[in-house]
Design a protein around this motif. Structure first.
Motif, PDB file in Angstrom:
ATOM      1  N   TRP A   1      42.983  40.326  51.727  1.00  0.00           N
ATOM      2  CA  TRP A   1      42.512  39.045  51.198  1.00  0.00           C
ATOM      3  C   TRP A   1      41.681  39.367  49.970  1.00  0.00           C
ATOM      4  O   TRP A   1      40.608  39.980  50.084  1.00  0.00           O
TER       5      TRP A   1
ATOM      6  N   CYS B   1      41.750  37.667  45.908  1.00  0.00           N
ATOM      7  CA  CYS B   1      41.225  36.648  44.982  1.00  0.00           C
ATOM      8  C   CYS B   1      41.085  35.268  45.614  1.00  0.00           C
ATOM      9  O   CYS B   1      40.285  34.462  45.175  1.00  0.00           O
TER      10      CYS B   1
ATOM     11  N   SER C   1      45.621  32.823  44.643  1.00  0.00           N
ATOM     12  CA  SER C   1      47.046  33.002  44.367  1.00  0.00           C
ATOM     13  C   SER C   1      47.321  33.846  43.129  1.00  0.00           C
ATOM     14  O   SER C   1      48.407  33.781  42.569  1.00  0.00           O
ATOM     15  N   ASN C   2      46.343  34.636  42.721  1.00  0.00           N
ATOM     16  CA  ASN C   2      46.530  35.453  41.511  1.00  0.00           C
ATOM     17  C   ASN C   2      46.846  36.922  41.781  1.00  0.00           C
ATOM     18  O   ASN C   2      47.624  37.519  41.055  1.00  0.00           O
TER      19      ASN C   2
ATOM     20  N   GLY D   1      47.975  38.767  44.648  1.00  0.00           N
ATOM     21  CA  GLY D   1      49.144  39.207  45.412  1.00  0.00           C
ATOM     22  C   GLY D   1      48.841  40.149  46.561  1.00  0.00           C
ATOM     23  O   GLY D   1      49.760  40.585  47.259  1.00  0.00           O
ATOM     24  N   ALA D   2      47.563  40.470  46.799  1.00  0.00           N
ATOM     25  CA  ALA D   2      47.228  41.403  47.884  1.00  0.00           C
ATOM     26  C   ALA D   2      47.598  40.846  49.259  1.00  0.00           C
ATOM     27  O   ALA D   2      47.780  41.582  50.217  1.00  0.00           O
ATOM     28  N   CYS D   3      47.703  39.523  49.339  1.00  0.00           N
ATOM     29  CA  CYS D   3      47.902  38.843  50.627  1.00  0.00           C
ATOM     30  C   CYS D   3      49.369  38.537  50.928  1.00  0.00           C
ATOM     31  O   CYS D   3      49.654  37.821  51.891  1.00  0.00           O
TER      32      CYS D   3
ATOM     33  N   LYS E   1      52.319  33.996  49.297  1.00  0.00           N
ATOM     34  CA  LYS E   1      50.912  34.369  49.223  1.00  0.00           C
ATOM     35  C   LYS E   1      50.186  33.672  50.374  1.00  0.00           C
ATOM     36  O   LYS E   1      50.062  32.442  50.395  1.00  0.00           O
TER      37      LYS E   1
ATOM     38  N   CYS F   1      47.194  33.549  51.164  1.00  0.00           N
ATOM     39  CA  CYS F   1      45.884  32.948  50.884  1.00  0.00           C
ATOM     40  C   CYS F   1      46.007  31.505  50.414  1.00  0.00           C
ATOM     41  O   CYS F   1      45.002  30.801  50.339  1.00  0.00           O
TER      42      CYS F   1
HETATM   43  S1  FES Z   1      44.350  36.921  47.975  1.00  0.00           S
HETATM   44 FE1  FES Z   1      44.942  37.112  45.875  1.00  0.00          FE
HETATM   45  S2  FES Z   1      46.880  36.097  45.799  1.00  0.00           S
HETATM   46 FE2  FES Z   1      46.185  35.828  47.810  1.00  0.00          FE
END
Ligand code: FES
Ligand code: FES
Length: 159
Positions: free
Chosen positions: A37, A39, A42-43, A45-47, A57, A59
């Motif tokens: 989790w 940013c 939606s920037n 992409g870790a999620c 995404k 998040c």
């Molecule tokens: S936590 Fe960064 S895009 Fe979802």
């Protein structure tokens, strides 16, 4: 509200607030904290997880929206101690440093190769364009996905 989501083949039911995000639903499941989790906007992409095979995404997806769907997280890539070729490729080509972006990169790459087993470098870059890596850089990540594509092609020929 009661929500049931199939995560990595197991039905997970929980009573949640309607506003709960999918990333939190997943991470509150014991042993499923591999989805990061970052940013929350939606920037980064870790999620990214796969919902019915497509990258989303988590998040910016409500858990309720995943009701009745199949979600696949990074924990499902390794099977019986065997790394998925994309994981192996990231290992072989040094495609990670801090690893924060890696779960999302791996799931996005897995979805790409499932749809397009022989992508060009440009197609890989487009596929991962929704994910940000702050430390490794993209050259090794693209090379790792190409490694996985070659490995999978070779395995298909052997069968
Ligand atoms: S936590 Fe960064 S895009 Fe979802
Ligand atoms: S490996 Fe550190 S952000 Fe990608």
């Amino acid at each position: 509200m009661q929500v049931t989501i199939t995560i990595n083949g197991e039905a997970v039911s929980r009573d949640i607030e309607p506003r709960q995000l999918l990333v939190h639903f997943i991470r509150e499941t014991p042993e499923l904290t591999g989805t990061h989790w970052g940013c929350d906007t939606s920037n980064c992409g870790a999620c990214v997880v796969l919902m019915d095979g497509r990258p989303v995404k988590s998040c910016t997806t409500l858990a309720a929206m995943a009701e009745g769907h199949e979600v696949r997280t990074v924990e499902a890539l390794e099977v019986d101690g065997e790394l998925d070729p994309v994981q192996q490729g990231f290992h072989e080509l040094h495609a990670l440093q801090c690893g924060f972006c890696t779960p999302g990169m791996l799931m996005t790459s897995r979805a790409l190769l499932d749809e397009n087993p022989d992508p060009t470098d440009e197609e890989i870059r487009i596929a991962i364009s929704g994910s940000i890596c702050r430390c490794t850089g993209y050259k090794n990540i693209v090379a790792a996905v190409q490694w996985a594509a070659r490995h999978e092609a070779a395995t298909r020929q052997e069968v």
